[in-house]
Design a protein around this motif. Sequence first.
Motif, short mmCIF file in Angstrom:
data_model
loop_
_atom_site.label_atom_id
_atom_site.label_comp_id
_atom_site.label_asym_id
_atom_site.label_seq_id
_atom_site.Cartn_x
_atom_site.Cartn_y
_atom_site.Cartn_z
N TYR A 219 0.80 -1.22 0.00
CA TYR A 219 0.00 0.00 0.00
C TYR A 219 0.83 1.28 0.00
O TYR A 219 0.39 2.30 -0.51
CB TYR A 219 -0.92 0.04 1.22
N ARG A 271 -6.10 6.87 -1.13
CA ARG A 271 -6.27 5.50 -1.62
C ARG A 271 -6.85 4.60 -0.53
O ARG A 271 -7.73 3.78 -0.78
CB ARG A 271 -4.92 4.94 -2.10
N HIS A 275 -9.83 2.00 -0.60
CA HIS A 275 -9.61 0.56 -0.38
C HIS A 275 -10.53 0.06 0.74
O HIS A 275 -11.16 -0.98 0.63
CB HIS A 275 -8.15 0.30 0.04
N GLY A 319 -8.00 -3.09 2.96
CA GLY A 319 -8.45 -3.47 1.63
C GLY A 319 -8.29 -4.95 1.33
O GLY A 319 -8.48 -5.37 0.19
N THR A 353 -7.34 -4.28 -8.41
CA THR A 353 -7.75 -5.42 -7.60
C THR A 353 -6.99 -6.67 -8.03
O THR A 353 -6.95 -7.00 -9.23
CB THR A 353 -9.27 -5.65 -7.72
N SER A 384 -7.14 -8.63 -2.92
CA SER A 384 -6.61 -7.32 -2.54
C SER A 384 -7.47 -6.33 -3.31
O SER A 384 -7.32 -6.17 -4.53
CB SER A 384 -5.13 -7.22 -2.95
N ILE A 387 -9.00 0.23 -6.09
CA ILE A 387 -9.78 1.48 -5.95
C ILE A 387 -10.71 1.70 -7.15
O ILE A 387 -11.19 2.81 -7.38
CB ILE A 387 -8.85 2.70 -5.76
#
Length: 402
Positions: A219, A271, A275, A319, A353, A384, A387
Motif C-alpha cells: 500500500y 487511496r 480501499h 483493503g 484489484t 486485494s 480502488i
Amino acid sequence: MLYNTGGDTMKNFYTQAVHAGEQPDPSSGAADLPIYQSSTFTHRDTEESAAVVQALQAGERKGYLYTRWGNPTVQALEEKLAALEGGQAALAFSSGMAAIATVLLSLVKSGDKIVAARQLYSGTSHLLTERLPALGVETTFVASDRIENFAQAIRPTTKLIYIETPSNPLLEITDIQAIARLAQEHQLVSIIDNTFATPFNQRPLELGIDLVVYSTTKYLCGHGDAMGGAVIGRQEFIDRVLTGFHRDLGGVLSPFNAWLTARGMRTLPLRLERHNANALTLAQFLQQHSGVRQVYYPGLPSHPGHELARRQMPGGFGGMLSFEVQGGLEAGKRALNRVQLCTRAVSLGDVKTLITHPASTTHYIVPPEARRAAGISDGLIRLSVGIEDVQDLMDDLAQALR
Ligand code: LCS
C-alpha cells in the motif's frame, strides 16, 4: 524534518503524506523530489570526506558518501515514512523481506528465542523456521487470538515478540496493546508487520510497539511498480544499531524505487479511504452470496476479531479480504479463472484489484500440514481490493461465481 512531529497521531496525516520529507532541492530549486541516481558522492577535500565518514559512522545523518550508506532521495522517503508512522526514525530497504531479515538479525544471536504469531506472511515464516534455526535462533509459534499463548511461550532466552495484524491471508487480529505491554513486562522487543493496515488504518507505535516493519511494495507504494521495505522506531535503535546491519547486509533501496514509493505515499490516505470502503462493500456482498461459504474480513461483525479491530484500527479495516467458495478447491479455481476485471496475481495493496489462491501461490512454500494448522484451506481465495468502481468489481465477482 519540518513535518515530522514524531508521535503526533493522525493530526495532519493528509498534509504530512504530501509534504513530509520533501523540501525544494537546495541546489536547483526543483519543487518536487529529485531522483539522486548516484551511487557515490564527492566532497570539497579529504577533510570534508573524513568528517562525513566520521559522522555517518557515529550514526548521524550528516552528508553523503556512498548510496549504501545513505542517499538524499532515499532519506526523503525515510522522513516521510517516520512522519506518517509517528516514529522518530525510519530506514528503507530493498524489499519487505530485506527489512524483516535485517531487523531480526540485528536483534538476535545464537541461543536466543523468538515468540511469533502462527499466521505470518509465508516468507517471514520461512525465515523463522528455515533460516534462523541454522544460526541457532528458534521461534515458538502461537495462535495469536489469546495473549496468554504468547505469555506462556516466553523463556529466559526469549528476545522478541513478532506479530502481523491483520494477518496474511486470513486477516486474524492480534491485540497490539496487550502484546506491547507483555513485551515491556518481560523486557522484550515487540515487532509488528503493519503492511496490511498501513499507518492510516492502524498506529502500533502509539499502542506501545517498539518497531514497525513494512513491505512498502504494497500500500505505501500503492501502484505495484516498486519493491521496497521499511523499519520504523526509535532514533537510537535505527541510527546506532540497525543502520550498521543495513550497511553490512546491503539490502538498500534504489533511489528510483524510493522516489516511486514517496510519490505513491502522497496519496496514501486517499487511496486507503477507497480501499477500505470498497473492501467492506465487497465483503458484505460476498457474505450474502449463495456461492460463498465463508468470508474473512475484520470489518464484518461475524469476524472473531471485529471488536478488537474496531478499537485498534481507527482508520478502517483495510483493503484485504479472503473467502471460501462453496465446492472447495475446484469451484475456487473455476471462479479464479473466470475473473475479467480482477487481475490474477500475487502481491497486494495495488490500486488494481488482485486475486490469488494462497495454497498454490503465496503460501505454497508453507508445508500443507502447517498451512492447514494455520487455517489456510486449499479452497481459500484472497482478494486485494483496489480502488476501481465497486459496482464493476461486484459485477466481475458475480459473473465469476455464477
Ligand atoms: N510482509 C507481508 C505482510 C507481506 O504480505 C509480504 C509480501 C512481505 C512482508 C514481504 O515483502 P516483500 O519482500 O515482498 O516486499 N507478501 C506477498 C504476498 O502476499 N503475495 O506476494 C508477496
